[in-house]
Design an enzyme around this catalytic site. Structure first.
Site, mmCIF file in Angstrom:
data_model
loop_
_atom_site.group_PDB
_atom_site.id
_atom_site.type_symbol
_atom_site.label_atom_id
_atom_site.label_comp_id
_atom_site.label_asym_id
_atom_site.label_seq_id
_atom_site.Cartn_x
_atom_site.Cartn_y
_atom_site.Cartn_z
ATOM 1 N N GLU A 185 7.020 7.473 -2.674
ATOM 2 C CA GLU A 185 6.549 7.134 -1.338
ATOM 3 C C GLU A 185 7.704 7.179 -0.336
ATOM 4 O O GLU A 185 8.401 6.190 -0.167
ATOM 5 C CB GLU A 185 5.896 5.747 -1.354
ATOM 6 C CG GLU A 185 4.721 5.647 -2.314
ATOM 7 C CD GLU A 185 4.010 4.297 -2.262
ATOM 8 O OE1 GLU A 185 4.134 3.570 -1.244
ATOM 9 O OE2 GLU A 185 3.317 3.975 -3.239
ATOM 10 N N TRP A 189 -6.442 0.072 -6.233
ATOM 11 C CA TRP A 189 -5.237 -0.739 -6.137
ATOM 12 C C TRP A 189 -5.684 -2.127 -5.683
ATOM 13 O O TRP A 189 -6.050 -2.321 -4.543
ATOM 14 C CB TRP A 189 -4.221 -0.151 -5.160
ATOM 15 C CG TRP A 189 -2.996 -1.024 -5.149
ATOM 16 C CD1 TRP A 189 -2.744 -2.075 -4.315
ATOM 17 C CD2 TRP A 189 -1.901 -0.953 -6.061
ATOM 18 N NE1 TRP A 189 -1.556 -2.673 -4.656
ATOM 19 C CE2 TRP A 189 -1.018 -1.999 -5.716
ATOM 20 C CE3 TRP A 189 -1.585 -0.119 -7.139
ATOM 21 C CZ2 TRP A 189 0.163 -2.230 -6.414
ATOM 22 C CZ3 TRP A 189 -0.411 -0.343 -7.825
ATOM 23 C CH2 TRP A 189 0.458 -1.391 -7.467
ATOM 24 N N TYR A 243 -5.716 3.795 2.155
ATOM 25 C CA TYR A 243 -5.739 2.397 2.600
ATOM 26 C C TYR A 243 -4.441 2.107 3.325
ATOM 27 O O TYR A 243 -3.599 3.002 3.486
ATOM 28 C CB TYR A 243 -5.963 1.442 1.426
ATOM 29 C CG TYR A 243 -5.220 1.770 0.152
ATOM 30 C CD1 TYR A 243 -3.880 1.445 -0.010
ATOM 31 C CD2 TYR A 243 -5.869 2.415 -0.898
ATOM 32 C CE1 TYR A 243 -3.206 1.742 -1.181
ATOM 33 C CE2 TYR A 243 -5.206 2.719 -2.079
ATOM 34 C CZ TYR A 243 -3.877 2.380 -2.219
ATOM 35 O OH TYR A 243 -3.212 2.682 -3.381
ATOM 36 N N ASP A 244 -4.286 0.866 3.791
ATOM 37 C CA ASP A 244 -3.193 0.536 4.707
ATOM 38 C C ASP A 244 -3.249 1.433 5.940
ATOM 39 O O ASP A 244 -2.218 1.824 6.495
ATOM 40 C CB ASP A 244 -1.827 0.644 4.027
ATOM 41 C CG ASP A 244 -1.583 -0.480 3.029
ATOM 42 O OD1 ASP A 244 -2.295 -1.494 3.110
ATOM 43 O OD2 ASP A 244 -0.688 -0.338 2.175
#
Length: 477
Positions: A156, A375, A222-223
């Site tokens: 990431e 997650w 997501y996020d």
């Protein structure tokens, strides 16, 4: 008469290897890829989550998160006491992979990386052929030693976050290529967790170039909104809000599941490899005023921390549902984005519930995607504290993807919940497998007097010699 056939078969090693594994995987129409954040074993009270809390029948793939990467290319075990058996360690990895003794088609992978690992060391290793070779060699040895079925690469992100060179995007392709070449001869899988929205993903990935080397592409959809935004927003909206269209940069229109999936598909990701990542947690904010509680309202920063995760601005579903039982929260449904949010006084959270995840699972079905990634497991209501069953979110995903069957293509029925009228394991029998004497494609797993019933995928029969499903013509029935 039935008990005469209860010859309990002790498992001596991993089951469903080779071609039987491959066939079973092909017969599984969708994947449920479940990450387990191993640090959750240290959470307090009812939030403590260990391998023993994992239901191995609700996922097709379990991912052990995380290992680290050194600048030399070596793997790094982050919590040796928890993960390994050396020096009186707890042997968590061994227990994790032993779940395959209960579910004969479960796949386990180990993830390397994650947000906290950052990007710097990945960038260094990916740019050096000697260090790449060292990493590949370390990975293969680790998977072989511990009994994993593959690697999940969680960098990431290439060309972002502390990268040391502007060649990460191309080096990432080479990295995946060499990993695939190293893993494939041993039958190991290679998947990757990837960034989602177009404006970020196009920096990191040449999508058509990475596709050939990945078995599954786990898109972290997501996020998409959080306390880093000026206003409150929902973690993983399925569709864009009407207000997003007013953004002159076009970025807000990319921050929803529908836009993310369409971007990845149009950019060259085949739907049969694309796995939609969903969060089992919400993003929480502290509102500027209690009255301004609609999506898009101003905030002053992160919301409260959960009792278990203890991270400000993050609330696992299990933490939130318990709060809602103890306190008076107002729950709302955002009809444009097809997701829920809730608020109490100046606390505000956008999250997922069974309804929103049902819609996301149906989206996966409608767009013929490979499946759903979660997650993470420990944020579901895994104890069933808030409702009638454990893992309500995961069960809802399974219901939509598999119509109530288990995700592996097998049928799992336990007499803990439902009496088995055909066969019952003898009380006190040791753990093991027995084949149905009247149907060679049906078999049972005996565990402490409980009976779990399975059916081999179509065209296969259960082989007593290997304790696995194989071609019917190869099995003496």
């Amino acid at each position: 008469m039935w008990h005469g056939y209860c010859l309990v078969l002790l498992l001596l090693g991993a089951i469903l290897m080779g071609r039987a594994n491959s066939i079973a995987q092909q017969n599984s129409t969708k994947h449920v890829v479940c990450y387990h954040g191993t640090w959750s074993v240290y959470r307090p009270g009812l939030g403590k989550f260990s391998v023993e809390n994992i239901d191995p029948f609700l996922c097709t793939h379990l991912i052990y998160a995380f290992l680290g990467i050194e600048e030399t290319g070596q793997l790094r075990v982050i919590d040796a006491y928890l993960d390994l058996e050396d020096n009186a360690g707890r042997g968590n990895i061994k227990s994790f992979n032993a779940l395959k003794l209960k579910n004969p088609v479960l796949k386990t992978l180990v993830a390397v990386g994650g947000w906290n690992e950052g990007s710097k060391r990945f960038s260094i290793v990916a740019g050096d052929p000697v260090k790449r070779a060292k990493f590949v060699d370390d990975v293969v040895r680790f998977l072989q030693r511990h009994g994993f079925d593959g690697l999940d690469l969680d960098w990431e992100y290439p060309d972002q976050r502390h990268s040391l060179q502007n060649e990460d995007r191309s080096n990432y392709i080479t990295f995946l290529k060499e990993l695939k070449e190293g893993l494939e001869p041993f039958g190991f899988m290679l998947s990757a967790a990837v960034g989602s929205a177009q404006f970020s993903a196009e920096i990191s990935y040449d999508i058509p170039a990475i596709v050939p080397y990945l078995d599954l592409i786990n898109v972290m959809a997501y996020d998409l909104h959080g306390p880093w935004d000026d206003v409150v927003g929902i973690n993983a909206p399925l569709y864009a809000a009407a207000s997003d269209a007013s953004d002159s940069t076009g970025r807000k229109q990319q921050l929803n599941v529908d836009a993310i999936v369409k971007y990845w598909l149009l950019a060259g990701a085949p739907p049969e490899k694309l796995v939609l990542g969903v969060p089992f947690y919400g993003r929480a904010f502290t509102l500027t005023t209690a009255e301004g509680n609609q999506p898009g309202s101003p905030h002053i920063g992160k919301g409260i921390a959960g009792n278990y995760s203890r991270e400000p601005g993050v609330l696992g579903y299990n933490e939130l549902c318990e709060l809602m039982q103890q306190e008076e929260w107002t729950q709302k449904w955002e009809s444009e984005q097809q997701v829920p949010y809730a608020f109490r006084q100046r606390q505000w959270v956008g999250y997922e519930d069974a309804r929103s995840l049902s819609l996301k699972a149906q989206y996966v079905m409608d767009h013929h995607l490979a499946g759903i990634m979660i997650w993470s497991l420990e944020s579901d209501d895994f104890r069933g504290t808030c409702g009638q069953q454990s893992y309500p979110l995961l069960h809802e995903i399974n219901r939509v993807l598999f119509g109530g069957k288990t995700p592996t293509g097998l049928t799992n029925e336990s007499n803990e919940d439902k009496p088995n009228e055909e066969f019952c394991c003898p009380a006190g029998a040791p753990e093991g497998y027995v084949r149905d004497p009247e149907n060679c494609s049906k078999f049972y797993f005996c565990n402490g007097g409980n009976t779990h019933s399975f059916d081999c995928p179509k065209g296969l029969s259960f082989d007593l010699n290997t304790n696995s499903c194989d071609y019917s013509g190869s099995v003496k029935c």
